[in-house]
Structure formats: C-alpha cells, structure tokens
Design an enzyme around this catalytic site. Structure first.
Site, PDB file in Angstrom:
ATOM      1  N   GLU A 104       0.820  -1.192   0.000  1.00 38.73           N
ATOM      2  CA  GLU A 104       0.000   0.000   0.000  1.00 38.73           C
ATOM      3  C   GLU A 104       0.860   1.250   0.000  1.00 38.73           C
ATOM      4  O   GLU A 104       1.955   1.273   0.554  1.00 38.73           O
ATOM      5  CB  GLU A 104      -0.916  -0.019   1.226  1.00 38.73           C
ATOM      6  CG  GLU A 104      -1.759  -1.266   1.214  1.00 38.73           C
ATOM      7  CD  GLU A 104      -2.900  -1.259   2.190  1.00 38.73           C
ATOM      8  OE1 GLU A 104      -3.782  -2.102   2.054  1.00 38.73           O
ATOM      9  OE2 GLU A 104      -2.908  -0.401   3.092  1.00 38.73           O
ATOM     10  N   CYS A 122       3.427   8.193   1.469  1.00 33.68           N
ATOM     11  CA  CYS A 122       3.882   7.172   2.423  1.00 33.68           C
ATOM     12  C   CYS A 122       4.093   5.876   1.646  1.00 33.68           C
ATOM     13  O   CYS A 122       3.166   5.370   1.012  1.00 33.68           O
ATOM     14  CB  CYS A 122       2.832   6.994   3.516  1.00 33.68           C
ATOM     15  SG  CYS A 122       3.237   5.700   4.697  1.00 33.68           S
ATOM     16  N   CYS A 129       5.633  -7.716   7.230  1.00 31.44           N
ATOM     17  CA  CYS A 129       6.736  -7.217   8.059  1.00 31.44           C
ATOM     18  C   CYS A 129       7.086  -8.277   9.092  1.00 31.44           C
ATOM     19  O   CYS A 129       6.205  -8.882   9.689  1.00 31.44           O
ATOM     20  CB  CYS A 129       6.305  -5.925   8.772  1.00 31.44           C
ATOM     21  SG  CYS A 129       7.608  -5.261   9.841  1.00 31.44           S
ATOM     22  N   CYS A 133       4.992  -6.053  15.609  1.00 28.03           N
ATOM     23  CA  CYS A 133       4.476  -5.201  16.685  1.00 28.03           C
ATOM     24  C   CYS A 133       2.978  -5.502  16.868  1.00 28.03           C
ATOM     25  O   CYS A 133       2.231  -5.497  15.883  1.00 28.03           O
ATOM     26  CB  CYS A 133       4.677  -3.731  16.341  1.00 28.03           C
ATOM     27  SG  CYS A 133       6.391  -3.359  15.900  1.00 28.03           S
ATOM     28  N   CYS A 136       0.099  -3.228  15.275  1.00 27.77           N
ATOM     29  CA  CYS A 136       0.233  -2.836  13.861  1.00 27.77           C
ATOM     30  C   CYS A 136      -0.337  -3.896  12.935  1.00 27.77           C
ATOM     31  O   CYS A 136      -0.004  -5.076  13.055  1.00 27.77           O
ATOM     32  CB  CYS A 136       1.710  -2.614  13.537  1.00 27.77           C
ATOM     33  SG  CYS A 136       2.023  -2.321  11.781  1.00 27.77           S
ATOM     34  N   GLY A 174       6.273  -2.680   6.303  1.00 28.03           N
ATOM     35  CA  GLY A 174       7.628  -3.217   6.286  1.00 28.03           C
ATOM     36  C   GLY A 174       8.613  -2.432   7.121  1.00 28.03           C
ATOM     37  O   GLY A 174       8.357  -1.313   7.544  1.00 28.03           O
ATOM     38  N   SER A 204      11.331   5.638   8.710  1.00 30.06           N
ATOM     39  CA  SER A 204      11.013   5.223  10.078  1.00 30.06           C
ATOM     40  C   SER A 204      11.408   3.770  10.271  1.00 30.06           C
ATOM     41  O   SER A 204      11.085   2.912   9.444  1.00 30.06           O
ATOM     42  CB  SER A 204       9.509   5.387  10.320  1.00 30.06           C
ATOM     43  OG  SER A 204       9.145   4.862  11.574  1.00 30.06           O
ATOM     44  N   SER A 227      11.242   4.253  15.867  1.00 31.59           N
ATOM     45  CA  SER A 227      10.048   3.870  16.632  1.00 31.59           C
ATOM     46  C   SER A 227      10.497   3.306  17.970  1.00 31.59           C
ATOM     47  O   SER A 227      10.956   2.165  18.051  1.00 31.59           O
ATOM     48  CB  SER A 227       9.258   2.815  15.854  1.00 31.59           C
ATOM     49  OG  SER A 227       8.722   3.382  14.688  1.00 31.59           O
ATOM     50  N   LEU A 228      10.366   4.117  19.020  1.00 33.01           N
ATOM     51  CA  LEU A 228      10.845   3.694  20.345  1.00 33.01           C
ATOM     52  C   LEU A 228       9.700   3.066  21.143  1.00 33.01           C
ATOM     53  O   LEU A 228       9.857   1.993  21.721  1.00 33.01           O
ATOM     54  CB  LEU A 228      11.438   4.902  21.083  1.00 33.01           C
ATOM     55  CG  LEU A 228      12.304   4.564  22.285  1.00 33.01           C
ATOM     56  CD1 LEU A 228      13.558   3.800  21.867  1.00 33.01           C
ATOM     57  CD2 LEU A 228      12.685   5.839  23.043  1.00 33.01           C
ATOM     58  N   HIS A 229       8.608   3.786  21.255  1.00 37.29           N
ATOM     59  CA  HIS A 229       7.348   3.330  21.869  1.00 37.29           C
ATOM     60  C   HIS A 229       7.354   3.222  23.384  1.00 37.29           C
ATOM     61  O   HIS A 229       6.295   3.341  24.006  1.00 37.29           O
ATOM     62  CB  HIS A 229       6.856   2.004  21.268  1.00 37.29           C
ATOM     63  CG  HIS A 229       6.670   2.057  19.798  1.00 37.29           C
ATOM     64  ND1 HIS A 229       6.179   3.177  19.156  1.00 37.29           N
ATOM     65  CD2 HIS A 229       6.949   1.167  18.812  1.00 37.29           C
ATOM     66  CE1 HIS A 229       6.150   2.955  17.852  1.00 37.29           C
ATOM     67  NE2 HIS A 229       6.617   1.753  17.616  1.00 37.29           N
ATOM     68  N   ASN A 303      -3.999   4.392  16.179  1.00 38.78           N
ATOM     69  CA  ASN A 303      -5.123   4.277  15.239  1.00 38.78           C
ATOM     70  C   ASN A 303      -5.685   2.876  15.361  1.00 38.78           C
ATOM     71  O   ASN A 303      -4.938   1.910  15.206  1.00 38.78           O
ATOM     72  CB  ASN A 303      -4.646   4.489  13.795  1.00 38.78           C
ATOM     73  CG  ASN A 303      -4.095   5.877  13.599  1.00 38.78           C
ATOM     74  OD1 ASN A 303      -4.704   6.860  13.998  1.00 38.78           O
ATOM     75  ND2 ASN A 303      -2.915   5.958  13.006  1.00 38.78           N
ATOM     76  N   CYS A 346      -1.235   5.332   9.835  1.00 33.81           N
ATOM     77  CA  CYS A 346      -0.137   4.510  10.335  1.00 33.81           C
ATOM     78  C   CYS A 346      -0.663   3.234  10.974  1.00 33.81           C
ATOM     79  O   CYS A 346      -1.554   3.274  11.805  1.00 33.81           O
ATOM     80  CB  CYS A 346       0.636   5.246  11.424  1.00 33.81           C
ATOM     81  SG  CYS A 346       1.463   6.688  10.852  1.00 33.81           S
TER      82      CYS A 346
HETATM   83  N1  SAH Z   1       8.382  -0.468  10.340  1.00 38.75           N
HETATM   84  C1  SAH Z   1       8.718   0.885  10.526  1.00 38.75           C
HETATM   85  C2  SAH Z   1       7.997   1.813   9.582  1.00 38.75           C
HETATM   86  C3  SAH Z   1       6.553   1.559   9.322  1.00 38.75           C
HETATM   87  S1  SAH Z   1       5.455   1.868  10.648  1.00 38.75           S
HETATM   88  C4  SAH Z   1       8.505   1.315  11.970  1.00 38.75           C
HETATM   89  O1  SAH Z   1       7.853   0.582  12.704  1.00 38.75           O
HETATM   90  O2  SAH Z   1       9.011   2.364  12.342  1.00 38.75           O
HETATM   91  C5  SAH Z   1       5.442   3.642  10.778  1.00 38.75           C
HETATM   92  C6  SAH Z   1       4.980   4.148  12.133  1.00 38.75           C
HETATM   93  O3  SAH Z   1       3.602   3.834  12.347  1.00 38.75           O
HETATM   94  C7  SAH Z   1       5.749   3.526  13.282  1.00 38.75           C
HETATM   95  O4  SAH Z   1       6.167   4.472  14.223  1.00 38.75           O
HETATM   96  C8  SAH Z   1       4.720   2.607  13.864  1.00 38.75           C
HETATM   97  O5  SAH Z   1       4.987   2.315  15.196  1.00 38.75           O
HETATM   98  C9  SAH Z   1       3.449   3.367  13.671  1.00 38.75           C
HETATM   99  N2  SAH Z   1       2.259   2.558  13.849  1.00 38.75           N
HETATM  100  C10 SAH Z   1       2.120   1.240  13.612  1.00 38.75           C
HETATM  101  N3  SAH Z   1       0.873   0.836  13.918  1.00 38.75           N
HETATM  102  C11 SAH Z   1       0.203   1.913  14.370  1.00 38.75           C
HETATM  103  C12 SAH Z   1      -1.140   2.128  14.809  1.00 38.75           C
HETATM  104  N4  SAH Z   1      -2.031   1.156  14.830  1.00 38.75           N
HETATM  105  N5  SAH Z   1      -1.468   3.380  15.200  1.00 38.75           N
HETATM  106  C13 SAH Z   1      -0.560   4.395  15.125  1.00 38.75           C
HETATM  107  N6  SAH Z   1       0.682   4.252  14.700  1.00 38.75           N
HETATM  108  C14 SAH Z   1       1.086   3.016  14.322  1.00 38.75           C
HETATM  109 FE1  SF4 Z   2       6.585  -3.694  11.160  1.00 37.26          FE
HETATM  110 FE2  SF4 Z   2       6.671  -1.085  11.755  1.00 37.26          FE
HETATM  111 FE3  SF4 Z   2       4.348  -2.446  11.837  1.00 37.26          FE
HETATM  112 FE4  SF4 Z   2       6.207  -2.891  13.683  1.00 37.26          FE
HETATM  113  S1  SF4 Z   2       5.099  -0.977  13.346  1.00 37.26           S
HETATM  114  S2  SF4 Z   2       5.030  -4.490  12.587  1.00 37.26           S
HETATM  115  S3  SF4 Z   2       8.067  -2.681  12.497  1.00 37.26           S
HETATM  116  S4  SF4 Z   2       5.576  -2.043  10.024  1.00 37.26           S
END
Ligand code: SAH
Ligand code: SF4
Length: 354
Positions: A104, A122, A129, A133, A136, A174, A204, A227-229, A303, A346
């Site tokens: 996408e 984007c 991936c 996480c 996600c 990814g 990212s 992406s630290l979280h 989200n 995201c």
């Molecule tokens: N894999 C990479 C890049 C793609 S995700 C990464 O994880 O950084 C891009 C961003 O979207 C990341 O910061 C990720 O944590 C965030 N993201 C993933 N799922 C999300 C969700 N459900 N709501 C908000 N942000 C999310």
């Molecule tokens: Fe992969 Fe980024 Fe989604 Fe984590 S947040 S599963 S690293 S795409």
C-alpha cells in the site's frame, strides 16, 4: 548476460545503461533511451503513447516488452480528509504461496490546499513485516518478501500521478532497515530524477543499532525516525518483538551516533496506547532517557486496528504526556493521523485482499 529483448521487464528495473541496451536491441537509438527516462522519471509520463518524439514502432515494442509500471492498482480509496490509499499488486515470487503480493501507498495532500505545498507520500518497503508489533496491522501475517528497488520506485511514480509531492515518508508496510540496499537504490533515483532529496524524505525504523551505525556512515539519503514506543526495556520488548533483548540504551546510542555522523537530529516515535504506555510516569521516564540528546519526539495516538486489543488515548492524556515531556525540556509534536477513515493511517495498512 543481457536479457533477450522479448523478455518482459519493467522499465524501472533497468538503469540507464540497461535501458539503452534494450532500446537498441528493439531497433531504437541510444538517445531514444534518454527520452524515455527523462519523460517517465522527470515528467511523469506513464504511457509510451505520450512520448511522441519516439518512432511509433519503438513505442509499440517498448509497450509490449518493457511496461512503465510493472504492478497493478487493485484498489483506490480516498478518505474524507483527502488522503488516498492505493493498493498495488506485484507478481509473487515464483513458487511462492500467493500469485501476487500486495502493498500500500498513501498520498496525503497538504492540509491547506492554498499553501502551495505538495503532498506527502507514504511508501512501503516489504510485503508484510517480520517485526510483529502487536498494535500494527502490517505485521500480522509476518514477512512475505522484500520489495525490489523498482517496486519501491513505482510507488513514487504512482503517487506523484495523484498530485505533486513535496515529501515522502517511508512508513508504509515493512521495516526499511531490513531492505536498505533496495531502498537506497530507489531513493537515489527519487533524489536525482524526481527531485526529492534527503531533507524531504523520512525513514522510520525500529532501529537495529548495528544496521543504523552502518547506515549513518554510508551518506544516507534520508532523515531518520526511530520507533521507540516505550522507555522501559520490558515494555519495548513486548511492543517491538523483533527487538526483544536489544537494550533501549543501545538504540538511543545509535541515534546519537546518527546525529554525530550526519548532523541531522533523530525523531523518536511513540505510538500512544491508552493505559499501556501513555501515563505521565511513562512520559517522565522517557524524558529522563532523552534529556540532553539531540532529538525530538513524535507522539502518534494509536489508530484502531480491528484485531488488536488497544485503545486510542483521550486527547487529555496525549496533552498531559506532551506537557510532561516539555517540562523536562524534551520537544514533542503530536501526529493525529490522517487517512484513518480509509484504513490508510499509520499501522492500518494491511493485506486486506489476496
Ligand atoms: N516499520 C517501521 C515503519 C513503518 S510503521 C517502523 O515501525 O518504524 C510507521 C509508524 O507507524 C511507526 O512508528 C509505527 O509504530 C506506527 N504505527 C504502527 N501501527 C500503528 C497504529 N495502529 N497506530 C498508530 N501508529 C502506528
Ligand atoms: Fe513492522 Fe513497523 Fe508495523 Fe512494527 S510498526 S510491525 S516494524 S511495520
């Protein structure tokens, strides 16, 4: 060995020299190859018929053997806020389970259409991936394969066709650091021919420290977001499973190293999950980790993704989190994602069809 001219190859998989060889094999002249590259990459031509300065027979042969776009748009959805999600199918690898692989790409026009700014695109770097996480959608089914450089580049061409671009974020499906060579190849063309240079592109990543250190030394063509979280080891291990056991401090040190090597500040992203990592105590511990480092924080209220148990925090919790960071001298912005209505925000990007 040079490919047979009747073997079908996507145009974007050919560099300048390979395209020239192909054009000559198809009966054209070397300068015809330059017309094709310039038309497609710089002017956004997506149909050979528009390249009227080429001989008609060559146009036909190119169209039959060297498609400008190798994938297929299988769905297009525009959210009420104007963000458009493209679902693109590329051919699956021979012998793989699926005949086609879906990724996408999201085109996000500027909030203020009179601003004179272009859109943000984007893009995805992998099919699925491997990081997994739990909040996600992209990682739900694991990794299918890396995208080829031309498949990454094709997303830029398809996105630009929806409206001029001024920025790109590599935040689609990814983990970019696991497909960095292909991404760099695509971004070189994006910089040289599409005119989007390093300051306009943000990648990212979950931040594998050794890969980051190597990338920082290789003159990267992008800004970095990590992406630290969570500031807490145990919680980060849960939220970013492929990084379990990698000390948070090592990730931050690699971020410092990035700044020292490139002179560009790192952004740390935190997806805020209500009742999980959005408390003021989390903000304080995050600030303690980041204080004194050259960085900013990007807070992303979660989200909703159907299959996960998480909730988006109320605005008051997001504001309080941001205020705690500010009090400790850490600058944070909040990204209320757009495209939520079309499942394009995201983390909502998903393989919704096969
Ligand atoms: N894999 C990479 C890049 C793609 S995700 C990464 O994880 O950084 C891009 C961003 O979207 C990341 O910061 C990720 O944590 C965030 N993201 C993933 N799922 C999300 C969700 N459900 N709501 C908000 N942000 C999310
Ligand atoms: Fe992969 Fe980024 Fe989604 Fe984590 S947040 S599963 S690293 S795409």
């Amino acid at each position: 060995m040079a490919p047979e001219p009747d073997e079908r190859l996507p145009l974007l998989s050919l560099d300048a020299a390979a395209l020239e060889a192909r054009v000559v094999a198809l009966g054209g002249r070397p300068f015809h190859a330059r017309i094709v590259r310039e038309g497609v990459l710089q002017r956004g031509v997506l149909d050979y018929a528009e390249l009227t300065s080429l001989p008609a027979a060559l146009r036909e042969r190119l169209a039959a053997t060297t498609p400008i776009l190798g994938g297929e748009e299988v769905e297009r959805r525009t959210a009420p806020d104007g963000a458009t999600k493209l679902l693109i199918a590329f051919a699956g690898k021979p012998g793989a389970e699926a005949a086609r692989d879906l990724v996408e790409t999201v085109h996000i026009p500027p909030r203020d259409p009179t601003s004179g700014k272009g859109a943000t695109l984007c893009v995805s770097t992998q099919v699925g991936c491997p990081v997994g996480c739990p909040f996600c959608a992209s990682g739900l089914a694991g990794l299918v394969r890396n995208l080829e450089a031309w498949e990454i580049l094709e997303q830029f061409l398809r996105g630009r066709a929806l409206g001029a671009l001024s920025r790109a974020v590599v935040m689609g499906i990814g983990e970019p650091l696991l497909n960095l060579a292909a991404l760099e190849t695509a971004l070189t063309v994006v910089r040289d021919d599409l005119g989007l240079g390093a300051r306009r592109i943000t990648v990212s990543t979950v931040g594998f420290p050794e890969r980051l250190r190597r990338a920082a030394r290789a003159r990267p063509r992008f800004q970095l977001a990590i992406s630290l979280h969570s500031p807490d080891q145990e919680q980060r291990d849960e939220l970013v499973p492929a990084m379990a056991g990698v000390p948070v401090e090592d990730v931050l040190d690699a971020g410092d190293d990035w700044f020292e090597q490139t002179g560009r500040e790192v952004t740390y992203e935190v997806v805020l999950l209500h009742g999980v990592n959005d408390t003021e105590r989390h903000a304080e511990r995050l600030a303690a980790r980041l204080r004194g480092r050259r960085c900013t924080v990007n807070l992303i209220p979660y989200n909703p993704v159907g299959e996960t148990p998480y909730r988006r925090p109320p605005r008051a919790a997001v504001d309080a989190f941001q205020a705690r960071l500010a009090e400790a001298g850490v600058v944070a912005t909040v990204r209320w994602s757009r495209g939520v209505e079309s499942d394009a925000a995201c983390g909502q990007l998903r393989i919704s069809r096969t």
